[in-house]
Design a protein around this motif. Structure first.
Motif, PDB file in Angstrom:
ATOM      1  N   PRO A   1       8.507   7.309  42.931  1.00 33.38           N
ATOM      2  CA  PRO A   1       9.343   6.111  42.696  1.00 33.38           C
ATOM      3  C   PRO A   1       8.930   5.329  41.455  1.00 33.38           C
ATOM      4  CG  PRO A   1       8.701   6.276  45.001  1.00 33.38           C
ATOM      5  CD  PRO A   1       7.892   7.284  44.268  1.00 33.38           C
ATOM      6  N   VAL A   2       7.628   5.195  41.237  1.00 35.32           N
ATOM      7  CA  VAL A   2       7.150   4.437  40.075  1.00 35.32           C
ATOM      8  C   VAL A   2       7.519   5.144  38.774  1.00 35.32           C
ATOM      9  CG1 VAL A   2       5.103   3.570  38.898  1.00 35.32           C
ATOM     10  CG2 VAL A   2       5.258   3.424  41.383  1.00 35.32           C
ATOM     11  N   LEU A   3       7.357   6.458  38.745  1.00 32.19           N
ATOM     12  CA  LEU A   3       7.694   7.223  37.539  1.00 32.19           C
ATOM     13  C   LEU A   3       9.182   7.147  37.236  1.00 32.19           C
ATOM     14  CD1 LEU A   3       5.494  10.424  38.028  1.00 32.19           C
ATOM     15  CD2 LEU A   3       5.081   8.512  36.473  1.00 32.19           C
ATOM     16  N   ILE A   4      10.008   7.246  38.270  1.00 30.76           N
ATOM     17  CA  ILE A   4      11.458   7.168  38.061  1.00 30.76           C
ATOM     18  C   ILE A   4      11.849   5.790  37.536  1.00 30.76           C
ATOM     19  CG2 ILE A   4      13.686   7.168  39.239  1.00 30.76           C
ATOM     20  CD1 ILE A   4      12.598   9.318  41.100  1.00 30.76           C
ATOM     21  N   LEU A   5      11.292   4.742  38.161  1.00 27.82           N
ATOM     22  CA  LEU A   5      11.629   3.376  37.763  1.00 27.82           C
ATOM     23  C   LEU A   5      11.211   3.101  36.319  1.00 27.82           C
ATOM     24  CD1 LEU A   5      12.786   0.681  38.818  1.00 27.82           C
ATOM     25  CD2 LEU A   5      10.447   0.035  39.431  1.00 27.82           C
ATOM     26  N   TYR A   6       9.997   3.500  35.972  1.00 30.46           N
ATOM     27  CA  TYR A   6       9.511   3.229  34.622  1.00 30.46           C
ATOM     28  C   TYR A   6      10.248   4.086  33.591  1.00 30.46           C
ATOM     29  CZ  TYR A   6       6.330   2.301  30.776  1.00 30.46           C
ATOM     30  OH  TYR A   6       5.812   1.930  29.561  1.00 30.46           O
ATOM     31  N   SER A   7      10.555   5.324  33.940  1.00 32.69           N
ATOM     32  CA  SER A   7      11.263   6.197  33.001  1.00 32.69           C
ATOM     33  C   SER A   7      12.665   5.679  32.705  1.00 32.69           C
ATOM     34  CB  SER A   7      11.341   7.618  33.562  1.00 32.69           C
ATOM     35  OG  SER A   7      10.055   8.168  33.753  1.00 32.69           O
ATOM     36  N   CYS A   8      13.330   5.140  33.712  1.00 34.21           N
ATOM     37  CA  CYS A   8      14.698   4.648  33.527  1.00 34.21           C
ATOM     38  C   CYS A   8      14.747   3.358  32.716  1.00 34.21           C
ATOM     39  CB  CYS A   8      15.363   4.430  34.891  1.00 34.21           C
ATOM     40  SG  CYS A   8      15.657   5.947  35.827  1.00 34.21           S
ATOM     41  N   PHE A   9      13.718   2.509  32.856  1.00 33.39           N
ATOM     42  CA  PHE A   9      13.771   1.192  32.229  1.00 33.39           C
ATOM     43  C   PHE A   9      12.670   0.976  31.201  1.00 33.39           C
ATOM     44  CE2 PHE A   9      15.753   0.729  36.399  1.00 33.39           C
ATOM     45  CZ  PHE A   9      16.950   0.114  36.075  1.00 33.39           C
ATOM     46  N   GLN A  10      12.076   2.057  30.710  1.00 34.12           N
ATOM     47  CA  GLN A  10      10.981   1.935  29.760  1.00 34.12           C
ATOM     48  C   GLN A  10      11.409   1.193  28.494  1.00 34.12           C
ATOM     49  OE1 GLN A  10       9.516   5.694  28.380  1.00 34.12           O
ATOM     50  NE2 GLN A  10       7.840   4.813  27.198  1.00 34.12           N
ATOM     51  N   LYS A  11      12.560   1.553  27.952  1.00 36.89           N
ATOM     52  CA  LYS A  11      13.035   0.928  26.719  1.00 36.89           C
ATOM     53  C   LYS A  11      13.300  -0.556  26.917  1.00 36.89           C
ATOM     54  CE  LYS A  11      16.539   1.445  23.101  1.00 36.89           C
ATOM     55  NZ  LYS A  11      17.740   2.199  22.665  1.00 36.89           N
ATOM     56  N   LYS A  12      13.908  -0.914  28.038  1.00 37.28           N
ATOM     57  CA  LYS A  12      14.210  -2.323  28.305  1.00 37.28           C
ATOM     58  C   LYS A  12      12.936  -3.132  28.486  1.00 37.28           C
ATOM     59  CE  LYS A  12      17.901  -3.314  30.446  1.00 37.28           C
ATOM     60  NZ  LYS A  12      18.546  -4.237  29.445  1.00 37.28           N
ATOM     61  N   ILE A  13      11.921  -2.545  29.138  1.00 43.21           N
ATOM     62  CA  ILE A  13      10.651  -3.249  29.330  1.00 43.21           C
ATOM     63  C   ILE A  13      10.010  -3.553  27.986  1.00 43.21           C
ATOM     64  CG2 ILE A  13       8.312  -3.036  30.223  1.00 43.21           C
ATOM     65  CD1 ILE A  13       9.438  -1.352  32.499  1.00 43.21           C
ATOM     66  N   ILE A  14       9.940  -2.556  27.113  1.00 45.34           N
ATOM     67  CA  ILE A  14       9.279  -2.732  25.808  1.00 45.34           C
ATOM     68  C   ILE A  14      10.043  -3.725  24.950  1.00 45.34           C
ATOM     69  CG2 ILE A  14       8.651  -1.563  23.677  1.00 45.34           C
ATOM     70  CD1 ILE A  14       8.158   0.961  25.337  1.00 45.34           C
ATOM     71  N   GLU A  15      11.371  -3.613  24.932  1.00 46.80           N
ATOM     72  CA  GLU A  15      12.181  -4.509  24.107  1.00 46.80           C
ATOM     73  C   GLU A  15      12.007  -5.961  24.528  1.00 46.80           C
ATOM     74  OE1 GLU A  15      16.151  -3.151  24.425  1.00 46.80           O
ATOM     75  OE2 GLU A  15      15.941  -1.541  22.952  1.00 46.80           O
ATOM     76  N   ASN A  16      12.073  -6.221  25.827  1.00 51.46           N
ATOM     77  CA  ASN A  16      12.074  -7.612  26.291  1.00 51.46           C
ATOM     78  C   ASN A  16      10.681  -8.216  26.322  1.00 51.46           C
ATOM     79  OD1 ASN A  16      14.960  -8.319  27.230  1.00 51.46           O
ATOM     80  ND2 ASN A  16      14.643  -6.283  28.090  1.00 51.46           N
ATOM     81  N   THR A  17       9.654  -7.425  26.591  1.00 48.37           N
ATOM     82  CA  THR A  17       8.302  -7.972  26.540  1.00 48.37           C
ATOM     83  C   THR A  17       7.918  -8.302  25.102  1.00 48.37           C
ATOM     84  OG1 THR A  17       7.452  -5.687  26.540  1.00 48.37           O
ATOM     85  CG2 THR A  17       7.439  -6.884  28.639  1.00 48.37           C
ATOM     86  N   ASN A  18       8.305  -7.447  24.146  1.00 46.05           N
ATOM     87  CA  ASN A  18       8.030  -7.744  22.745  1.00 46.05           C
ATOM     88  C   ASN A  18       8.796  -8.969  22.273  1.00 46.05           C
ATOM     89  OD1 ASN A  18       6.317  -5.585  22.489  1.00 46.05           O
ATOM     90  ND2 ASN A  18       7.845  -4.201  21.651  1.00 46.05           N
ATOM     91  N   ALA A  19      10.090  -9.033  22.676  1.00 49.59           N
ATOM     92  CA  ALA A  19      10.908 -10.184  22.269  1.00 49.59           C
ATOM     93  C   ALA A  19      10.365 -11.474  22.845  1.00 49.59           C
ATOM     94  CB  ALA A  19      12.361  -9.974  22.706  1.00 49.59           C
ATOM     95  N   GLY A  20       9.936 -11.426  24.127  1.00 49.27           N
ATOM     96  CA  GLY A  20       9.384 -12.612  24.751  1.00 49.27           C
ATOM     97  C   GLY A  20       8.121 -13.072  24.074  1.00 49.27           C
ATOM     98  N   GLY A  21       7.271 -12.143  23.670  1.00 52.62           N
ATOM     99  CA  GLY A  21       6.033 -12.503  23.003  1.00 52.62           C
ATOM    100  C   GLY A  21       6.276 -13.114  21.620  1.00 52.62           C
TER     101      GLY A  21
END
Length: 303
Positions: free
Chosen positions: A280-300
């Motif tokens: 489950p963790v691998l599927i979740l991270y694989s599907c939303f990896q790009k969104k996580i990186i984009e928004n964490t960088n933008a927030g910082g």
């Protein structure tokens, strides 16, 4: 003069070529280093996946680095139906542990991210005495060792009669001072208050402004926080183990399964249980990896 200028131009071109060659060499060296590092991380998971399809006799009699003689998913079926006895005396299968993990992860993520968004929004947009102090306390709690607060947490949960319950675990997950708060504080700081003023002039209430305007505008960082929080809660061991011992989540149950399978020498079953927890963790991270990186960088950057 023309000859001197031509010579200087040739020297500049040669310098640029030398710098370009040096840059590409460094780039390839860095690429090779990161590739080797990535392979070193992947190999254990591949090895574990291959051995999870073996039988117990195949694992011990054959090569641990070899492929199984016959690919079967029987270990995964047996893992899902395998039962253990919890501290509270309940019989729970791994499938039931997965359901408990899903329940605590979904509800805990919603509670934590929602309350973090509320607190971050209020601190950013409303001026009141002690606002900076609250923000300072939020930063301080992030560097405070969690182990030092465990005795106080245990006493508090017993006093409130919230120990050994899902409500108690969600109560502990509702703490809104942490990474999600800092992330959303940065996100709301980057949103202009003029949108709220325009909505207020159109008759929108404070709750309407928050739910219908501000939350949708901070959708990206909120989704990133939800994904990261879900991964954290899915892998959380200490909180369910201490405050919900009658019902095991998968992270808690894996500890019991590891002891039982290791004692029986059934390592393929143990590997299969690890794979079940990882999927489950691998599927979740694989599907939303790009969104996580984009928004964490933008927030910082915007904070």
């Amino acid at each position: 003069m023309e000859t001197i200028e031509n010579i200087s131009e040739i020297k500049q071109i040669e310098k640029k070529k030398t710098k370009s060659v040096g840059f590409h060499s460094v780039k390839w060296i860095v690429f090779v280093l990161f590739a080797v590092y990535a392979i070193s991380l992947i190999i254990p998971f591949v090895w574990m996946l291959i051995n999870s399809f073996k039988t117990q006799s195949d694992f011990f009699n054959g090569s641990v680095w070899g492929f199984p003689k016959q690919w079967e998913g029987l270990n995964f079926y047996e893992v899902l139906t395998y039962t253990v006895t919890t501290v509270g005396g309940y019989e729970e299968s791994v499938f039931e542990m997965i359901l408990w993990s899903l329940l605590t992860t979904v509800l805990g993520t919603f509670v934590n991210v929602f309350l973090s968004a509320v607190v971050a929004y209020v601190l950013v947009n409303y001026k009141f005495p002690g606002r900076n102090l609250i923000y300072g306390v939020a930063i301080f709690t992030m560097v405070t060792p969690i182990v030092g607060t465990l005795p106080a947490q245990v006493n508090m949960m017993e006093m409130l009669h919230l120990d050994d319950s899902l409500i108690g675990v969600l109560f502990l997950y509702s703490g809104c001072f942490g990474f999600n708060f800092i992330m959303l504080y940065s996100a709301f700081s980057s949103i202009s208050w003029s949108y709220a003023e325009a909505a207020g002039m159109d008759g929108a209430s404070r709750f309407g402004i928050f739910f219908k305007i501000m939350l949708p505008m901070a959708k990206g960082p909120i989704i990133a926080c939800c994904i990261l929080q879900a991964i954290t809660l899915w892998n959380d061991y200490s909180t369910p183990y201490l405050f919900m011992p009658s019902h095991y989540t998968l992270a808690v149950g894996l500890n019991e399964l590891q002891g039982e399978f290791t004692g029986k020498g059934n390592y393929p079953m143990m590997f299969a249980s690890f794979i079940v927890a990882l999927i489950p963790v691998l599927i979740l991270y694989s599907c939303f990896q790009k969104k996580i990186i984009e928004n964490t960088n933008a927030g910082g950057l915007k904070g």
